[in-house]
Design an enzyme around this catalytic site. Structure first.
Site, PDB file in Angstrom:
ATOM      1  N   PHE A   1       0.854  -1.197   0.000  1.00 38.51           N
ATOM      2  CA  PHE A   1       0.000   0.000   0.000  1.00 38.51           C
ATOM      3  C   PHE A   1       0.890   1.248   0.000  1.00 38.51           C
ATOM      4  CE2 PHE A   1      -2.055   3.517   2.169  1.00 38.51           C
ATOM      5  CZ  PHE A   1      -3.197   3.647   1.396  1.00 38.51           C
TER       6      PHE A   1
ATOM      7  N   ASN B   1      -3.136  -8.530  -8.651  1.00 37.71           N
ATOM      8  CA  ASN B   1      -2.191  -7.488  -9.057  1.00 37.71           C
ATOM      9  C   ASN B   1      -0.931  -8.097  -9.637  1.00 37.71           C
ATOM     10  OD1 ASN B   1       0.500  -6.670  -7.525  1.00 37.71           O
ATOM     11  ND2 ASN B   1      -0.830  -7.670  -6.001  1.00 37.71           N
TER      12      ASN B   1
ATOM     13  N   LEU C   1       1.794  -5.701 -10.217  1.00 38.31           N
ATOM     14  CA  LEU C   1       2.489  -4.415 -10.246  1.00 38.31           C
ATOM     15  C   LEU C   1       3.961  -4.579 -10.614  1.00 38.31           C
ATOM     16  CD1 LEU C   1       0.858  -2.815  -7.089  1.00 38.31           C
ATOM     17  CD2 LEU C   1       0.636  -1.987  -9.437  1.00 38.31           C
ATOM     18  N   GLY C   2       4.622  -5.576 -10.014  1.00 41.24           N
ATOM     19  CA  GLY C   2       6.026  -5.816 -10.357  1.00 41.24           C
ATOM     20  C   GLY C   2       6.997  -4.854  -9.678  1.00 41.24           C
ATOM     21  N   PHE C   3       6.752  -4.579  -8.393  1.00 45.45           N
ATOM     22  CA  PHE C   3       7.666  -3.727  -7.612  1.00 45.45           C
ATOM     23  C   PHE C   3       7.879  -2.363  -8.256  1.00 45.45           C
ATOM     24  CE2 PHE C   3      10.191  -7.503  -5.532  1.00 45.45           C
ATOM     25  CZ  PHE C   3       9.097  -7.797  -4.763  1.00 45.45           C
TER      26      PHE C   3
ATOM     27  N   SER D   1       6.867 -12.336  -3.852  1.00 42.10           N
ATOM     28  CA  SER D   1       6.019 -11.704  -4.862  1.00 42.10           C
ATOM     29  C   SER D   1       6.048 -12.542  -6.134  1.00 42.10           C
ATOM     30  CB  SER D   1       6.523 -10.301  -5.187  1.00 42.10           C
ATOM     31  OG  SER D   1       5.897  -9.856  -6.381  1.00 42.10           O
TER      32      SER D   1
ATOM     33  N   ASN E   1       5.439 -11.462  -9.036  1.00 49.06           N
ATOM     34  CA  ASN E   1       5.517 -10.578 -10.207  1.00 49.06           C
ATOM     35  C   ASN E   1       6.926 -10.154 -10.603  1.00 49.06           C
ATOM     36  OD1 ASN E   1       2.637 -10.562 -10.414  1.00 49.06           O
ATOM     37  ND2 ASN E   1       2.621  -9.223  -8.622  1.00 49.06           N
ATOM     38  N   THR E   2       7.926 -10.697  -9.928  1.00 46.11           N
ATOM     39  CA  THR E   2       9.319 -10.483 -10.351  1.00 46.11           C
ATOM     40  C   THR E   2       9.879 -11.855 -10.702  1.00 46.11           C
ATOM     41  OG1 THR E   2       9.624  -8.510  -8.990  1.00 46.11           O
ATOM     42  CG2 THR E   2      11.614  -9.714  -9.598  1.00 46.11           C
TER      43      THR E   2
ATOM     44  N   LYS F   1       9.091 -13.012   4.323  1.00 46.81           N
ATOM     45  CA  LYS F   1       7.690 -13.125   3.886  1.00 46.81           C
ATOM     46  C   LYS F   1       7.592 -14.171   2.790  1.00 46.81           C
ATOM     47  CE  LYS F   1       3.775 -10.363   2.287  1.00 46.81           C
ATOM     48  NZ  LYS F   1       3.290  -8.985   2.105  1.00 46.81           N
TER      49      LYS F   1
ATOM     50  N   ASN G   1       2.189 -13.943   1.256  1.00 47.84           N
ATOM     51  CA  ASN G   1       2.001 -13.024   0.136  1.00 47.84           C
ATOM     52  C   ASN G   1       0.761 -13.460  -0.676  1.00 47.84           C
ATOM     53  OD1 ASN G   1       2.685 -11.036  -1.901  1.00 47.84           O
ATOM     54  ND2 ASN G   1       4.792 -11.175  -1.154  1.00 47.84           N
TER      55      ASN G   1
ATOM     56  N   GLY H   1      -6.517 -12.243   3.357  1.00 45.15           N
ATOM     57  CA  GLY H   1      -7.976 -12.346   3.412  1.00 45.15           C
ATOM     58  C   GLY H   1      -8.624 -11.931   4.707  1.00 45.15           C
TER      59      GLY H   1
ATOM     60  N   TYR I   1      -4.497  -5.840   3.663  1.00 45.98           N
ATOM     61  CA  TYR I   1      -4.479  -4.800   2.642  1.00 45.98           C
ATOM     62  C   TYR I   1      -5.792  -4.809   1.856  1.00 45.98           C
ATOM     63  CZ  TYR I   1      -2.788  -2.075  -1.439  1.00 45.98           C
ATOM     64  OH  TYR I   1      -2.631  -1.155  -2.447  1.00 45.98           O
TER      65      TYR I   1
HETATM   66  C1  LIG Z   1      -2.024  -4.031  -4.892  1.00 48.61           C
HETATM   67  C2  LIG Z   1      -1.154  -4.887  -4.021  1.00 48.61           C
HETATM   68  C3  LIG Z   1       0.222  -4.655  -3.972  1.00 48.61           C
HETATM   69  C4  LIG Z   1       1.050  -5.439  -3.161  1.00 48.61           C
HETATM   70  N1  LIG Z   1       2.387  -5.175  -3.103  1.00 48.61           N
HETATM   71  C5  LIG Z   1       3.183  -5.879  -2.249  1.00 48.61           C
HETATM   72  C6  LIG Z   1       4.568  -5.576  -2.113  1.00 48.61           C
HETATM   73  O1  LIG Z   1       5.094  -4.659  -2.736  1.00 48.61           O
HETATM   74  N2  LIG Z   1       5.303  -6.347  -1.274  1.00 48.61           N
HETATM   75  C7  LIG Z   1       4.776  -7.373  -0.538  1.00 48.61           C
HETATM   76  O2  LIG Z   1       5.497  -8.011   0.244  1.00 48.61           O
HETATM   77  N3  LIG Z   1       3.452  -7.668  -0.624  1.00 48.61           N
HETATM   78  C8  LIG Z   1       2.660  -6.955  -1.458  1.00 48.61           C
HETATM   79  N4  LIG Z   1       1.321  -7.251  -1.537  1.00 48.61           N
HETATM   80  C9  LIG Z   1       0.782  -8.384  -0.753  1.00 48.61           C
HETATM   81  C10 LIG Z   1       0.149  -7.938   0.557  1.00 48.61           C
HETATM   82  O3  LIG Z   1       1.118  -7.356   1.404  1.00 48.61           O
HETATM   83  C11 LIG Z   1      -0.499  -9.155   1.285  1.00 48.61           C
HETATM   84  O4  LIG Z   1       0.515 -10.087   1.606  1.00 48.61           O
HETATM   85  C12 LIG Z   1      -1.546  -9.841   0.427  1.00 48.61           C
HETATM   86  O5  LIG Z   1      -2.271  -8.915  -0.324  1.00 48.61           O
HETATM   87  C13 LIG Z   1      -2.516 -10.668   1.281  1.00 48.61           C
HETATM   88  O6  LIG Z   1      -3.222  -9.875   2.201  1.00 48.61           O
HETATM   89  P1  LIG Z   1      -4.722  -9.296   1.905  1.00 48.61           P
HETATM   90  O7  LIG Z   1      -5.549 -10.470   1.451  1.00 48.61           O
HETATM   91  O8  LIG Z   1      -5.172  -8.715   3.197  1.00 48.61           O
HETATM   92  O9  LIG Z   1      -4.565  -8.279   0.841  1.00 48.61           O
HETATM   93  C14 LIG Z   1       0.481  -6.480  -2.364  1.00 48.61           C
HETATM   94  C15 LIG Z   1      -0.908  -6.709  -2.426  1.00 48.61           C
HETATM   95  C16 LIG Z   1      -1.719  -5.939  -3.229  1.00 48.61           C
HETATM   96  C17 LIG Z   1      -3.198  -6.206  -3.247  1.00 48.61           C
END
Ligand SMILES: Cc1cc2nc3c(=O)[nH]c(=O)nc-3n(C[C@H](O)[C@H](O)[C@H](O)COP(=O)(O)O)c2cc1C
Length: 338
Positions: free
Chosen positions: A49, A96, A98-100, A163, A165-166, A198, A227, A278, A299
């Protein structure tokens, strides 16, 4: 509004103080101490976020017990082409890729340095989540750089090897490379702050055992489970389910909580766990705690529920703990996994 625009508007509201602040003090039943840090409540904002450490103080003012900025990579990078965030409202989920996308280590460093220099007391710990650049071959060097730069300023570091996405990132979860990586991150710290790792929800039981061995061998402080998932559970709209990326939100709750329980059984109280995936209300938060989480993060539910969610989770969690006879949250950690 597109998901990315909505996100920018929310960051702006937090930056300018439009988002307000919570007034309710945390119920003492929610207080917990883990890896040498004190949390007035266990509900944190998950990474992704506040990628660029723009609003940690405002997030804590919303009532979160801690916040984690990032993922930050050494160099700024744009991430993947848009669109790269997809809402699945009926499923209370997001995909998502996004890819960092982030402004790089120096930008995050400068913001946290300014915050710390203000001398203002923060309402909870601030963690920095570190990763590697897409074009960097030497992954270990990137994580070590993140650790060296941010460790003077953050309360803890998260090593993000999960992640989707990388390309190649999740391969860092193998036992040998993870041991090397965590050792390098720990050695690169400028002061002895806790380091967490993580992990992905898409791991086998053997993978989990390897990760736990690496964590224990290196004396890494904690594990964040989990993640986003590359799995696509039944019931998602087929067109959206076909989008590449990590799925978060309600469909991730059951698999990530099951994995949390497994990891807790492997480590018990030797390695504190952070439960993520979740959580959209007090019931899920409480289930994560009982499955082994000392702390939780969220998130996706914020996107659908708004900031009132944090107070609702805290109040509901405190009520459930008391109803079950717990005087402090730590007594409930892992009770369903033992
Ligand atoms: C839009 C978006 C971007 C995210 N970016 C990252 C990130 O940069 N690094 C990371 O460790 N997790 C990232 N996450 C994963 C969240 O930190 C979390 O582990 C995951 O979304 C599960 O929790 P939630 O179901 O409450 O969203 C991202 C999640 C979302 C939805």
């Amino acid at each position: 509004m597109s998901p990315e625009r909505a996100h920018r508007v929310t960051i702006f509201a937090l930056k300018t103080g439009l988002a307000g602040a919570t007034k309710a003090p945390d119920d003492p039943v929610l207080a917990i101490r883990r890896f040498g840090l004190d949390f007035s409540n266990p509900v944190g904002l998950a990474a992704g976020f506040d990628k660029n450490a723009e609003v940690p103080e405002a997030i804590l003012r919303q009532g979160f017990g801690f916040t984690e900025f990032g993922t930050v990579t050494p160099k700024a990078q744009p991430g993947n082409p848009r669109p790269r965030i997809f809402r699945l409202p009926a499923q209370r989920a997001v995909i998502n890729r996004l890819g960092f996308n982030n402004e790089g280590l120096e930008a995050a460093f400068a913001r946290i340095a300014t915050l710390r220099a203000s001398g203002r007391a923060m309402a909870g710990p601030i963690g920095g989540n570190i990763g590697r650049n897409k074009d960097q071959a030497d992954a270990v060097a990137d994580y070590a750089a993140g650790s060296a730069r941010l460790s003077p300023l953050v309360d803890y570091l998260t090593v993000n090897v999960s992640s989707p996405n990388t390309p190649g990132l999740r391969a860092l979860q193998g036992r040998a490379i993870l041991t090397e990586l965590l050792s390098a991150v720990l050695a690169a710290r400028q002061r002895p702050i806790p380091v967490l790792v993580k992990i992905a929800p898409d791991l086998t039981d053997d993978d989990l055992e390897d990760i736990v061995r690496a964590v224990i061998d290196t004396q890494t402080s904690g594990i964040i489970v989990s993640n986003t998932t590359i799995a696509r559970p039944a019931g998602l709209p087929p067109k959206l389910a076909a989008e590449a990326g990590g799925l978060s939100g309600a469909p991730l709750f059951a698999p990530s909580t099951e994995m949390l329980r497994k990891v807790y059984r492997l480590v018990e109280d030797a390695v504190p766990l952070v439960g993520v995936g979740g959580i959209s209300g007090p019931d899920e938060a409480y289930e994560k705690v009982r499955a082994g989480a000392s702390l939780v993060q969220l998130y996706t539910a914020l996107i659908y529920e708004g900031p009132g969610l944090v107070d609702r989770i805290k109040q509901g969690l405190a009520a459930r703990l008391k109803a079950d006879g717990f005087s402090k949250i730590s007594d409930a950690v892992g009770i369903d996994a033992r």
